[in-house]
Design a protein around this motif. Structure first.
Motif, PDB file in Angstrom:
ATOM      1  N   TYR A 261       0.850  -1.198   0.000  1.00 50.37           N
ATOM      2  CA  TYR A 261       0.000   0.000   0.000  1.00 50.37           C
ATOM      3  C   TYR A 261       0.883   1.244   0.000  1.00 50.37           C
ATOM      4  CZ  TYR A 261      -3.647  -3.331   0.904  1.00 50.37           C
ATOM      5  OH  TYR A 261      -4.510  -4.388   0.787  1.00 50.37           O
TER       6      TYR A 261
ATOM      7  N   THR B 237     -10.991   4.937  -5.109  1.00 48.85           N
ATOM      8  CA  THR B 237      -9.792   4.104  -4.934  1.00 48.85           C
ATOM      9  C   THR B 237      -9.404   4.057  -3.461  1.00 48.85           C
ATOM     10  OG1 THR B 237      -9.041   4.868  -7.092  1.00 48.85           O
ATOM     11  CG2 THR B 237      -7.420   3.748  -5.718  1.00 48.85           C
TER      12      THR B 237
ATOM     13  N   VAL C 284     -11.686   1.623  -1.641  1.00 48.75           N
ATOM     14  CA  VAL C 284     -11.379   0.221  -1.936  1.00 48.75           C
ATOM     15  C   VAL C 284     -10.124  -0.216  -1.180  1.00 48.75           C
ATOM     16  CG1 VAL C 284     -10.634  -1.355  -3.767  1.00 48.75           C
ATOM     17  CG2 VAL C 284     -12.490   0.275  -4.192  1.00 48.75           C
ATOM     18  N   ARG C 285      -9.107   0.641  -1.213  1.00 50.29           N
ATOM     19  CA  ARG C 285      -7.830   0.300  -0.575  1.00 50.29           C
ATOM     20  C   ARG C 285      -7.961   0.241   0.946  1.00 50.29           C
ATOM     21  NH1 ARG C 285      -3.732  -1.631  -3.752  1.00 50.29           N
ATOM     22  NH2 ARG C 285      -2.099  -0.292  -2.909  1.00 50.29           N
TER      23      ARG C 285
ATOM     24  N   LYS D  62     -10.610  -0.458   2.681  1.00 50.44           N
ATOM     25  CA  LYS D  62     -11.354  -1.678   3.028  1.00 50.44           C
ATOM     26  C   LYS D  62     -10.402  -2.880   3.045  1.00 50.44           C
ATOM     27  CE  LYS D  62     -15.761  -3.948   2.121  1.00 50.44           C
ATOM     28  NZ  LYS D  62     -15.338  -5.292   2.424  1.00 50.44           N
ATOM     29  N   GLU D  63      -9.561  -2.973   2.031  1.00 53.51           N
ATOM     30  CA  GLU D  63      -8.561  -4.046   1.977  1.00 53.51           C
ATOM     31  C   GLU D  63      -7.609  -3.998   3.171  1.00 53.51           C
ATOM     32  OE1 GLU D  63      -7.740  -4.243  -2.837  1.00 53.51           O
ATOM     33  OE2 GLU D  63      -6.046  -4.406  -1.450  1.00 53.51           O
ATOM     34  N   MET D  64      -7.131  -2.788   3.486  1.00 51.58           N
ATOM     35  CA  MET D  64      -6.206  -2.636   4.629  1.00 51.58           C
ATOM     36  C   MET D  64      -6.861  -3.111   5.923  1.00 51.58           C
ATOM     37  SD  MET D  64      -4.706   1.177   4.045  1.00 51.58           S
ATOM     38  CE  MET D  64      -4.020   1.722   2.490  1.00 51.58           C
ATOM     39  N   CYS D  65      -8.139  -2.792   6.086  1.00 55.82           N
ATOM     40  CA  CYS D  65      -8.855  -3.218   7.294  1.00 55.82           C
ATOM     41  C   CYS D  65      -8.940  -4.734   7.356  1.00 55.82           C
ATOM     42  CB  CYS D  65     -10.262  -2.622   7.320  1.00 55.82           C
ATOM     43  SG  CYS D  65     -10.286  -0.860   7.649  1.00 55.82           S
ATOM     44  N   GLU D  66      -9.297  -5.343   6.230  1.00 53.79           N
ATOM     45  CA  GLU D  66      -9.459  -6.798   6.196  1.00 53.79           C
ATOM     46  C   GLU D  66      -8.132  -7.527   6.433  1.00 53.79           C
ATOM     47  OE1 GLU D  66     -12.232  -8.690   5.670  1.00 53.79           O
ATOM     48  OE2 GLU D  66     -13.603  -7.000   5.482  1.00 53.79           O
ATOM     49  N   LYS D  67      -7.058  -6.946   5.897  1.00 59.32           N
ATOM     50  CA  LYS D  67      -5.759  -7.635   5.953  1.00 59.32           C
ATOM     51  C   LYS D  67      -4.962  -7.339   7.215  1.00 59.32           C
ATOM     52  CE  LYS D  67      -4.716  -8.046   1.013  1.00 59.32           C
ATOM     53  NZ  LYS D  67      -3.821  -7.587  -0.056  1.00 59.32           N
TER      54      LYS D  67
END
Lengths: 84, 84
Positions: free
Chosen positions: A31, B54, B57-58, B60-65
């Motif tokens: 990121y 963007t 989306v990013r 959300k990904e950071m939260c999940e990962k």
């Protein structure tokens, strides 16, 4: 019943090693758009006060006395009425 | 530049010993109106993405990962555009 949401963050200029570590991890994960990360506390309180003004006064006191370290931290809060 | 504010809280039913400890301290200090306290994380991110979608989306990904442990934690976030 009132719900208070309190946000406690480090003041500008105070080092935040946890935020720095998470920034490092995000960069490692790809990121690259991550410029800065700061970590704070999010505190939710359920309060049984007679009205909203009283809740505000009491939460401000709680922040000053216990929830935030006002030497190095800032706080903000919002209060809403909720169903019992 | 976009600023994301991420709120990470324990899911309903997950024990929150830190919240319980703070509730105990508030009661000891005389804040008898305190019914419940839950402690979460408040994470502020500065992101250099091309647009808000963007960034969403990013984040959300950071939260999940990384930012939340979705087995025991919930997260919400909001994103706003900020001056460089």
């Amino acid at each position: 019943m009132y719900k208070a949401k309190v946000y406690v963050t480090f003041k500008e200029g105070i080092l935040d090693p946890q935020g720095k570590a998470i920034k490092g991890s995000l960069l490692t994960l790809g990121y690259d758009e991550t410029e800065d990360v700061r970590i704070g506390k999010f505190i939710e309180l359920q309060l049984e006060t007679v009205n909203k003004v009283t809740a505000e006064v009491r939460v401000k006191e709680m922040c000053e006395k216990l929830l935030a370290n006002t030497v190095i931290e800032d706080y903000t809060f919002e209060i809403e009425e909720v169903e019992q």
